[in-house]
Design a protein around this motif. Sequence first.
Motif, mmCIF file in Angstrom:
data_model
loop_
_atom_site.group_PDB
_atom_site.id
_atom_site.type_symbol
_atom_site.label_atom_id
_atom_site.label_comp_id
_atom_site.label_asym_id
_atom_site.label_seq_id
_atom_site.Cartn_x
_atom_site.Cartn_y
_atom_site.Cartn_z
ATOM 1 N N SER A 113 0.899 -1.051 0.056
ATOM 2 C CA SER A 113 0.199 0.401 -0.037
ATOM 3 C C SER A 113 1.049 1.612 0.352
ATOM 4 O O SER A 113 1.949 1.345 0.472
ATOM 5 N N GLY A 114 0.482 2.269 -0.085
ATOM 6 C CA GLY A 114 1.280 4.040 -0.241
ATOM 7 C C GLY A 114 2.121 3.459 -1.322
ATOM 8 O O GLY A 114 2.117 2.900 -2.662
ATOM 9 N N PRO A 115 2.731 4.511 -1.467
ATOM 10 C CA PRO A 115 3.748 4.870 -2.672
ATOM 11 C C PRO A 115 5.017 3.397 -2.533
ATOM 12 O O PRO A 115 5.233 3.755 -1.993
ATOM 13 N N LEU A 116 6.284 3.221 -3.469
ATOM 14 C CA LEU A 116 6.458 2.689 -3.651
ATOM 15 C C LEU A 116 7.934 3.720 -3.111
ATOM 16 O O LEU A 116 8.034 4.952 -3.313
ATOM 17 N N PRO A 117 8.477 2.566 -2.157
ATOM 18 C CA PRO A 117 9.692 3.529 -1.934
ATOM 19 C C PRO A 117 10.767 3.637 -3.241
ATOM 20 O O PRO A 117 11.385 3.244 -3.522
ATOM 21 N N VAL A 118 11.573 5.014 -2.890
ATOM 22 C CA VAL A 118 12.401 5.664 -4.348
ATOM 23 C C VAL A 118 13.380 6.041 -3.675
ATOM 24 O O VAL A 118 13.297 6.641 -3.185
ATOM 25 N N PRO A 119 14.635 5.500 -3.160
ATOM 26 C CA PRO A 119 16.418 5.685 -3.079
ATOM 27 C C PRO A 119 16.489 7.527 -3.353
ATOM 28 O O PRO A 119 15.708 7.300 -4.839
ATOM 29 N N GLY A 121 18.982 8.566 -4.709
ATOM 30 C CA GLY A 121 19.271 8.746 -5.868
ATOM 31 C C GLY A 121 19.114 8.480 -7.177
ATOM 32 O O GLY A 121 18.434 9.007 -8.528
ATOM 33 N N ILE A 122 17.820 7.557 -7.149
ATOM 34 C CA ILE A 122 16.854 7.388 -8.479
ATOM 35 C C ILE A 122 15.832 8.140 -8.163
ATOM 36 O O ILE A 122 15.589 8.596 -9.971
ATOM 37 N N TRP A 123 15.313 8.964 -7.397
ATOM 38 C CA TRP A 123 14.760 9.637 -8.263
ATOM 39 C C TRP A 123 14.976 10.849 -7.702
ATOM 40 O O TRP A 123 14.618 11.542 -9.041
ATOM 41 N N ASP A 124 16.548 11.517 -7.145
ATOM 42 C CA ASP A 124 17.009 12.896 -8.112
ATOM 43 C C ASP A 124 16.870 12.626 -9.838
ATOM 44 O O ASP A 124 16.970 13.766 -10.738
ATOM 45 N N ARG A 125 17.196 11.457 -10.197
ATOM 46 C CA ARG A 125 17.613 11.426 -11.488
ATOM 47 C C ARG A 125 16.239 11.006 -12.729
ATOM 48 O O ARG A 125 16.070 11.590 -13.393
ATOM 49 N N TRP A 126 15.780 9.546 -12.141
ATOM 50 C CA TRP A 126 14.095 9.961 -12.954
ATOM 51 C C TRP A 126 12.912 10.270 -12.332
ATOM 52 O O TRP A 126 12.040 9.574 -13.440
ATOM 53 N N ALA A 127 12.466 11.001 -11.271
ATOM 54 C CA ALA A 127 10.963 10.908 -11.230
ATOM 55 C C ALA A 127 10.976 12.173 -12.418
ATOM 56 O O ALA A 127 11.022 12.267 -12.483
ATOM 57 N N ALA A 128 9.816 12.250 -12.622
ATOM 58 C CA ALA A 128 8.858 12.261 -13.239
ATOM 59 C C ALA A 128 6.830 12.512 -12.658
ATOM 60 O O ALA A 128 6.281 11.321 -11.834
ATOM 61 N N ARG A 129 6.542 13.263 -12.967
ATOM 62 C CA ARG A 129 5.030 13.364 -12.755
ATOM 63 C C ARG A 129 4.211 12.509 -13.747
ATOM 64 O O ARG A 129 4.579 12.510 -14.595
ATOM 65 N N GLY A 134 2.049 18.567 -15.635
ATOM 66 C CA GLY A 134 2.841 19.520 -15.110
ATOM 67 C C GLY A 134 3.218 20.168 -14.187
ATOM 68 O O GLY A 134 3.825 20.963 -14.215
ATOM 69 N N LYS A 135 2.422 19.801 -13.107
ATOM 70 C CA LYS A 135 2.663 19.467 -11.509
ATOM 71 C C LYS A 135 4.517 18.725 -11.195
ATOM 72 O O LYS A 135 4.290 17.859 -12.018
ATOM 73 N N ALA A 136 5.105 19.578 -10.125
ATOM 74 C CA ALA A 136 6.277 18.447 -9.675
ATOM 75 C C ALA A 136 6.098 17.449 -9.636
ATOM 76 O O ALA A 136 5.227 17.267 -8.739
ATOM 77 N N PRO A 137 6.945 16.585 -9.290
ATOM 78 C CA PRO A 137 7.159 14.845 -9.572
ATOM 79 C C PRO A 137 6.564 14.865 -7.475
ATOM 80 O O PRO A 137 7.548 15.800 -7.275
ATOM 81 N N ASP A 138 6.055 14.642 -7.083
ATOM 82 C CA ASP A 138 5.792 13.770 -5.445
ATOM 83 C C ASP A 138 6.610 12.528 -5.143
ATOM 84 O O ASP A 138 5.460 11.638 -5.874
ATOM 85 N N ASN A 139 7.574 12.541 -4.941
ATOM 86 C CA ASN A 139 8.173 10.732 -3.716
ATOM 87 C C ASN A 139 6.595 10.468 -2.839
ATOM 88 O O ASN A 139 6.707 8.752 -3.046
ATOM 89 N N ARG A 140 6.128 10.966 -2.413
ATOM 90 C CA ARG A 140 4.523 9.933 -1.887
ATOM 91 C C ARG A 140 3.058 10.215 -2.368
ATOM 92 O O ARG A 140 2.630 9.347 -2.001
ATOM 93 N N ASN A 141 3.472 10.670 -4.131
ATOM 94 C CA ASN A 141 2.787 10.296 -4.493
ATOM 95 C C ASN A 141 2.388 9.082 -5.632
ATOM 96 O O ASN A 141 2.907 7.945 -5.982
ATOM 97 N N THR A 142 1.454 8.356 -5.208
ATOM 98 C CA THR A 142 0.920 6.926 -5.961
ATOM 99 C C THR A 142 2.319 6.970 -7.229
ATOM 100 O O THR A 142 2.998 5.534 -7.523
ATOM 101 N N ASP A 143 1.378 7.485 -7.500
ATOM 102 C CA ASP A 143 1.180 7.330 -9.410
ATOM 103 C C ASP A 143 2.573 7.527 -9.256
ATOM 104 O O ASP A 143 3.555 7.020 -10.815
ATOM 105 N N ASP A 144 3.451 8.984 -8.697
ATOM 106 C CA ASP A 144 4.894 9.252 -9.568
ATOM 107 C C ASP A 144 5.762 8.607 -8.914
ATOM 108 O O ASP A 144 6.959 8.220 -10.233
ATOM 109 N N ALA A 145 5.277 8.083 -7.836
ATOM 110 C CA ALA A 145 6.581 6.502 -7.473
ATOM 111 C C ALA A 145 6.656 6.026 -8.347
ATOM 112 O O ALA A 145 7.837 5.221 -8.679
#
Length: 197
Positions: A113-119, A121-129, A134-145
């Motif tokens: 349940s909830g968003p996948l944990p994204v390390p 280094g991975i988030w910094d390089r591969w994060a996307a909405r 057009g909003k900034a990606p959010d690592n607490r958002n299940t879809d973005d993670a």
Amino acid sequence: MIAIGLILLLTIGITKPEQDTAATPAPATTAAAPPVEAVAPSPAVAAPEDRVRVSDLAALDAWARELAVATKLPATVLAAYGRAEMWLRGESAACHLSWATLAGIGQFEAAGSGPLPVPPGIWDRWAARATHDGKAPDNRNTDDAAYTVGRYLCSSGADLSTGRGWWEAVLSYTRSTADAQDILNATNTIAASSRAR
């Protein structure tokens, strides 16, 4: 004679006595290697197709609601995994990422349940909405993670439908053969339940 002895000693050097290698622990490795006979997960029911100029939201939601019963995963989480598979079909077609791999990681890493944990280094390089709104990606958002982890898994160019490709991608995320095996087991269970609906 003494001069010859000194020359030999300086030229050859003094050797240390051999150490007992059994008592010395081997250095830890940072990257695990895939098993010799790496096996890819079983196929799951595919996420809906991403259709150009037609809303795929209704199809994705219906697919997620149907699979939620069989997989015992929340429909919102399944929709996030399915959306990642849909987007990556177009972005990295040769990757063959299945939503079930993301679900397997989610079962192991985030208790399903909830968003996948994204390390970081991975988030910094591969994060996307994931919703491309057009909003900034959010690592607490299940879809973005889910989308970010999917982008990372596909970043090496590996084919995740093959054993070697799947293991290399997942090991780069987990860094542990035991964890990757647990993720494979969870992925296979989820894939099987999706087909049994």
